[in-house]
Scaffold this motif. Structure first.
Motif, PDB file in Angstrom:
ATOM      1  N   ARG A  14       0.811  -1.228   0.000  1.00 10.97           N
ATOM      2  CA  ARG A  14       0.000   0.000   0.000  1.00 10.97           C
ATOM      3  C   ARG A  14       0.841   1.273   0.000  1.00 10.97           C
ATOM      4  N   LEU A  15       2.145   1.140   0.070  1.00  9.82           N
ATOM      5  CA  LEU A  15       3.018   2.312   0.032  1.00  9.82           C
ATOM      6  C   LEU A  15       3.147   2.788  -1.411  1.00  9.82           C
ATOM      7  N   LYS A  16       2.877   4.050  -1.636  1.00 11.55           N
ATOM      8  CA  LYS A  16       3.010   4.613  -2.976  1.00 11.55           C
ATOM      9  C   LYS A  16       4.473   4.564  -3.397  1.00 11.55           C
ATOM     10  N   VAL A  17       4.706   4.222  -4.649  1.00 11.65           N
ATOM     11  CA  VAL A  17       6.066   4.099  -5.176  1.00 11.65           C
ATOM     12  C   VAL A  17       6.855   5.388  -4.932  1.00 11.65           C
ATOM     13  N   SER A  18       6.218   6.517  -5.125  1.00 11.62           N
ATOM     14  CA  SER A  18       6.910   7.805  -4.959  1.00 11.62           C
ATOM     15  C   SER A  18       7.311   8.075  -3.505  1.00 11.62           C
ATOM     16  N   ASN A  19       6.757   7.320  -2.561  1.00  3.30           N
ATOM     17  CA  ASN A  19       7.076   7.522  -1.147  1.00  3.30           C
ATOM     18  C   ASN A  19       8.071   6.502  -0.594  1.00  3.30           C
ATOM     19  N   ARG A  20       8.605   5.658  -1.457  1.00  2.00           N
ATOM     20  CA  ARG A  20       9.574   4.665  -0.988  1.00  2.00           C
ATOM     21  C   ARG A  20      10.838   5.346  -0.473  1.00  2.00           C
ATOM     22  N   LYS A  21      11.298   4.908   0.698  1.00  2.00           N
ATOM     23  CA  LYS A  21      12.557   5.373   1.290  1.00  2.00           C
ATOM     24  C   LYS A  21      13.505   4.182   1.338  1.00  2.00           C
ATOM     25  N   ASN A  22      14.682   4.368   0.797  1.00  2.00           N
ATOM     26  CA  ASN A  22      15.650   3.295   0.668  1.00  2.00           C
ATOM     27  C   ASN A  22      16.004   2.684   2.024  1.00  2.00           C
ATOM     28  N   GLU A  69      -4.126  -5.078   9.714  1.00  2.53           N
ATOM     29  CA  GLU A  69      -3.722  -4.643   8.384  1.00  2.53           C
ATOM     30  C   GLU A  69      -4.805  -3.811   7.721  1.00  2.53           C
ATOM     31  N   GLN A  70      -6.030  -3.976   8.133  1.00  2.00           N
ATOM     32  CA  GLN A  70      -7.119  -3.179   7.571  1.00  2.00           C
ATOM     33  C   GLN A  70      -6.893  -1.696   7.812  1.00  2.00           C
ATOM     34  N   CYS A  71      -6.117  -1.385   8.819  1.00  6.80           N
ATOM     35  CA  CYS A  71      -5.881   0.012   9.189  1.00  6.80           C
ATOM     36  C   CYS A  71      -4.577   0.565   8.604  1.00  6.80           C
ATOM     37  N   VAL A  72      -3.819  -0.263   7.904  1.00  4.52           N
ATOM     38  CA  VAL A  72      -2.549   0.163   7.308  1.00  4.52           C
ATOM     39  C   VAL A  72      -2.824   0.801   5.959  1.00  4.52           C
ATOM     40  N   MET A  73      -2.453   2.073   5.829  1.00  3.53           N
ATOM     41  CA  MET A  73      -2.616   2.792   4.562  1.00  3.53           C
ATOM     42  C   MET A  73      -1.864   4.103   4.646  1.00  3.53           C
ATOM     43  N   GLU A  74      -1.600   4.688   3.505  1.00  7.13           N
ATOM     44  CA  GLU A  74      -1.021   6.032   3.480  1.00  7.13           C
ATOM     45  C   GLU A  74      -2.044   6.977   4.107  1.00  7.13           C
ATOM     46  N   VAL A  75      -1.581   7.971   4.843  1.00 10.78           N
ATOM     47  CA  VAL A  75      -2.529   8.880   5.480  1.00 10.78           C
ATOM     48  C   VAL A  75      -3.380   9.608   4.440  1.00 10.78           C
ATOM     49  N   SER A  76      -2.822   9.815   3.252  1.00 12.44           N
ATOM     50  CA  SER A  76      -3.593  10.484   2.192  1.00 12.44           C
ATOM     51  C   SER A  76      -4.734   9.614   1.664  1.00 12.44           C
ATOM     52  N   ASP A  77      -4.699   8.325   1.960  1.00 12.23           N
ATOM     53  CA  ASP A  77      -5.762   7.415   1.521  1.00 12.23           C
ATOM     54  C   ASP A  77      -6.879   7.255   2.545  1.00 12.23           C
ATOM     55  N   ARG A  78      -6.743   7.874   3.696  1.00 17.34           N
ATOM     56  CA  ARG A  78      -7.778   7.748   4.727  1.00 17.34           C
ATOM     57  C   ARG A  78      -9.079   8.401   4.282  1.00 17.34           C
ATOM     58  N   LYS A  79     -10.182   7.699   4.508  1.00 19.14           N
ATOM     59  CA  LYS A  79     -11.528   8.230   4.263  1.00 19.14           C
ATOM     60  C   LYS A  79     -12.188   8.420   5.622  1.00 19.14           C
ATOM     61  N   ASN A  80     -12.636   9.629   5.884  1.00 24.64           N
ATOM     62  CA  ASN A  80     -13.162   9.998   7.183  1.00 24.64           C
ATOM     63  C   ASN A  80     -14.354   9.132   7.582  1.00 24.64           C
ATOM     64  N   CYS A  81     -14.311   8.645   8.803  1.00 27.89           N
ATOM     65  CA  CYS A  81     -15.371   7.804   9.343  1.00 27.89           C
ATOM     66  C   CYS A  81     -15.974   8.438  10.599  1.00 27.89           C
ATOM     67  N   GLY A  82     -15.506   9.619  10.937  1.00 27.28           N
ATOM     68  CA  GLY A  82     -15.965  10.226  12.178  1.00 27.28           C
ATOM     69  C   GLY A  82     -16.224  11.712  12.036  1.00 27.28           C
ATOM     70  N   PHE A  83     -15.866  12.426  13.071  1.00 23.30           N
ATOM     71  CA  PHE A  83     -16.078  13.864  13.134  1.00 23.30           C
ATOM     72  C   PHE A  83     -14.988  14.448  14.025  1.00 23.30           C
ATOM     73  N   PRO A  84     -14.733  15.748  13.934  1.00 22.89           N
ATOM     74  CA  PRO A  84     -13.699  16.342  14.785  1.00 22.89           C
ATOM     75  C   PRO A  84     -13.977  16.064  16.261  1.00 22.89           C
TER      76      PRO A  84
END
Length: 119
Positions: A14-22, A69-84
């Protein structure tokens, strides 16, 4: 489910290729990379083949557990399920993941199925 290498498949795929760190060095083998606790994918030229995995995101109980693992994702891929201001308990009652480790992104977010994860 963590593997014998100490990380879960979703942490790699799930890690974006552009975000890979060697995480390795020139000519590192897949086994050497896995021994370091890192991910390996040599299918894309010009990017690190041995790279650091995504962290397990949930710092509070989530579904079915804090290291799901269901919770592992890039933070930019998070879809809001709650409220502030939602609490971890209220988030869990919605069957969602919770992590407040990163500001300015949803802390309560929908899980993703793990069927698309691989090493």
């Amino acid at each position: 489910m963590q593997s014998q290498w100490g990380r879960a498949p979703c942490q790699c795929s799930r890690l974006k290729v552009s975000n890979r760190k060697n995480c390795g060095y020139l000519h590192i083998s897949r086994d050497q990379c896995f021994e370091k606790g890192c991910c390996f994918n040599s299918s894309i030229p010009g990017v690190p083949w041995c790279f650091y995995p995504l962290p397990l995101q949930a710092s509070e109980p989530c579904l079915p557990g804090p290291d799901s693992e269901q919770c592992v994702m890039e933070v930019s891929d998070r879809k809001n399920c709650g409220f502030p201001g939602i609490t971890p308990k209220d988030c869990a009652s919605r069957n969602c993941c919770f992590s407040n480790a990163v500001p300015q992104v949803p802390w309560c977010f929908f899980p993703k199925p793990v069927r698309d994860c691989y090493y």
